[in-house]
Design a protein around this motif. Sequence first.
Motif, PDB file in Angstrom:
ATOM      1  N   ILE A 240      32.031  24.446 -60.627  1.00  0.00           N
ATOM      2  CA  ILE A 240      31.441  25.261 -61.690  1.00  0.00           C
ATOM      3  C   ILE A 240      30.014  24.809 -61.970  1.00  0.00           C
ATOM      4  O   ILE A 240      29.091  25.628 -62.061  1.00  0.00           O
ATOM      5  CB  ILE A 240      32.302  25.197 -62.966  1.00  0.00           C
ATOM      6  N   ILE A 241      29.825  23.503 -62.095  1.00  0.00           N
ATOM      7  CA  ILE A 241      28.489  22.990 -62.373  1.00  0.00           C
ATOM      8  C   ILE A 241      27.523  23.360 -61.256  1.00  0.00           C
ATOM      9  O   ILE A 241      26.405  23.839 -61.502  1.00  0.00           O
ATOM     10  CB  ILE A 241      28.518  21.459 -62.564  1.00  0.00           C
ATOM     11  N   SER A 242      27.937  23.191 -60.013  1.00  0.00           N
ATOM     12  CA  SER A 242      27.074  23.516 -58.879  1.00  0.00           C
ATOM     13  C   SER A 242      26.720  24.997 -58.853  1.00  0.00           C
ATOM     14  O   SER A 242      25.570  25.377 -58.583  1.00  0.00           O
ATOM     15  CB  SER A 242      27.763  23.134 -57.563  1.00  0.00           C
ATOM     16  N   ASP A 250      20.436  25.643 -65.471  1.00  0.00           N
ATOM     17  CA  ASP A 250      20.320  24.210 -65.223  1.00  0.00           C
ATOM     18  C   ASP A 250      20.923  23.415 -66.374  1.00  0.00           C
ATOM     19  O   ASP A 250      20.240  23.032 -67.330  1.00  0.00           O
ATOM     20  CB  ASP A 250      18.854  23.821 -65.023  1.00  0.00           C
ATOM     21  N   VAL A 251      22.220  23.132 -66.273  1.00  0.00           N
ATOM     22  CA  VAL A 251      22.919  22.403 -67.334  1.00  0.00           C
ATOM     23  C   VAL A 251      22.517  20.930 -67.370  1.00  0.00           C
ATOM     24  O   VAL A 251      22.875  20.213 -68.304  1.00  0.00           O
ATOM     25  CB  VAL A 251      24.452  22.519 -67.172  1.00  0.00           C
ATOM     26  N   VAL A 256      24.213  22.640 -73.159  1.00  0.00           N
ATOM     27  CA  VAL A 256      25.221  23.641 -72.815  1.00  0.00           C
ATOM     28  C   VAL A 256      26.398  23.548 -73.778  1.00  0.00           C
ATOM     29  O   VAL A 256      26.792  22.458 -74.204  1.00  0.00           O
ATOM     30  CB  VAL A 256      25.691  23.461 -71.346  1.00  0.00           C
ATOM     31  N   ILE A 257      26.947  24.720 -74.114  1.00  0.00           N
ATOM     32  CA  ILE A 257      28.172  24.805 -74.903  1.00  0.00           C
ATOM     33  C   ILE A 257      29.232  25.455 -74.028  1.00  0.00           C
ATOM     34  O   ILE A 257      29.042  26.584 -73.540  1.00  0.00           O
ATOM     35  CB  ILE A 257      27.980  25.638 -76.192  1.00  0.00           C
ATOM     36  N   THR A 273      27.245  12.348 -67.675  1.00  0.00           N
ATOM     37  CA  THR A 273      25.942  12.112 -67.053  1.00  0.00           C
ATOM     38  C   THR A 273      25.399  13.351 -66.354  1.00  0.00           C
ATOM     39  O   THR A 273      24.217  13.401 -66.015  1.00  0.00           O
ATOM     40  CB  THR A 273      26.045  10.966 -66.035  1.00  0.00           C
ATOM     41  N   ARG A 274      26.249  14.386 -66.128  1.00  0.00           N
ATOM     42  CA  ARG A 274      25.779  15.618 -65.489  1.00  0.00           C
ATOM     43  C   ARG A 274      25.016  16.510 -66.461  1.00  0.00           C
ATOM     44  O   ARG A 274      24.392  17.485 -66.041  1.00  0.00           O
ATOM     45  CB  ARG A 274      26.961  16.404 -64.909  1.00  0.00           C
ATOM     46  N   PHE A 275      25.098  16.235 -67.755  1.00  0.00           N
ATOM     47  CA  PHE A 275      24.476  17.090 -68.757  1.00  0.00           C
ATOM     48  C   PHE A 275      23.408  16.340 -69.535  1.00  0.00           C
ATOM     49  O   PHE A 275      23.525  15.136 -69.772  1.00  0.00           O
ATOM     50  CB  PHE A 275      25.512  17.592 -69.767  1.00  0.00           C
TER      51      PHE A 275
END
Length: 302
Positions: A240-242, A250-251, A256-257, A273-275
Amino acid sequence: MIIGVDHGYGMMKTAHFAFPSGVAIYESEPYSLRNTLKVNGKYYVCGSGRQTLIRDKTQNDNYFLLTLVAIAKELEYRGVNSAEIVLAVGLPLTRFGLDKQSFHEYLSSYFRTTREYEFEGNHYTVRVKNIVLYPQGYSAIMGKIHELRREPSIIVCDIGSWTVDAMRLDKGIPNAELNRSLELGMIRCVNDISEQLRRTIGVSVTDSQIEDVLIHGGSTLPVTANRIVLEYGKLYGERIISTLLENGLDVEAVPVIFIGGGASLIQNFIPGTRFCHAEFITDLHANAKGYEYIARQAFPNG
């Protein structure tokens, strides 16, 4: 009375209830009236399992029947069995302009006259005075809109049963060029996990068992099955992130919510760490509550 209904592919939601979107017709009265709707002399069991995916919700009367159930549940919660109502519903923002008229006409065609029906043996009389439609996802965060307007930009990601609907808001206003509807919902994740379990260790588990592991992290499944579910949950979250990044959302740079039924899953499987910043609204009823919130501004005496 204002009643908000979120017509999901997998689940129907109101401000206080959530139930599966399955509908089964019975030629005669079932052995139990639990989840049983009686309309025009016919019996339907609603809320038992998930219906076969139909991309066009107006192609049969299932969502009308499910709407009757949703209304009945809310009327019982509010202590009445007869009411004039404003029906507040929603559509994904990416399809809002395309589908608004047809979905409004679909519901209006069934509610042109007062409807009398039974649900779980109780009689209901409903007159729908108005049907209003609002954008899904955006509606769920209306209670936070003043706070969001202070943010230069923010991404809202609604993870539903079949689709992941994402949008970017700039100063609280949706950016029309950055609205995406991706077929990556929870059904896809659960189906992939179920197939992997059958192929690798030869077990067939239920969707409910898989969802329980994904949300709570453990179950009575065999250890190997439990591990596979968790591994694929992580892969799903990363996918999902990708996909969001590939679609210009670009989260990693914009707050992002996450909302919808999949918000809890993302919270469990994506490292923080991805956000740059992330919030998770795990309330299944958020959209339905949002529809009611907006409708009350338009119908203050509703």
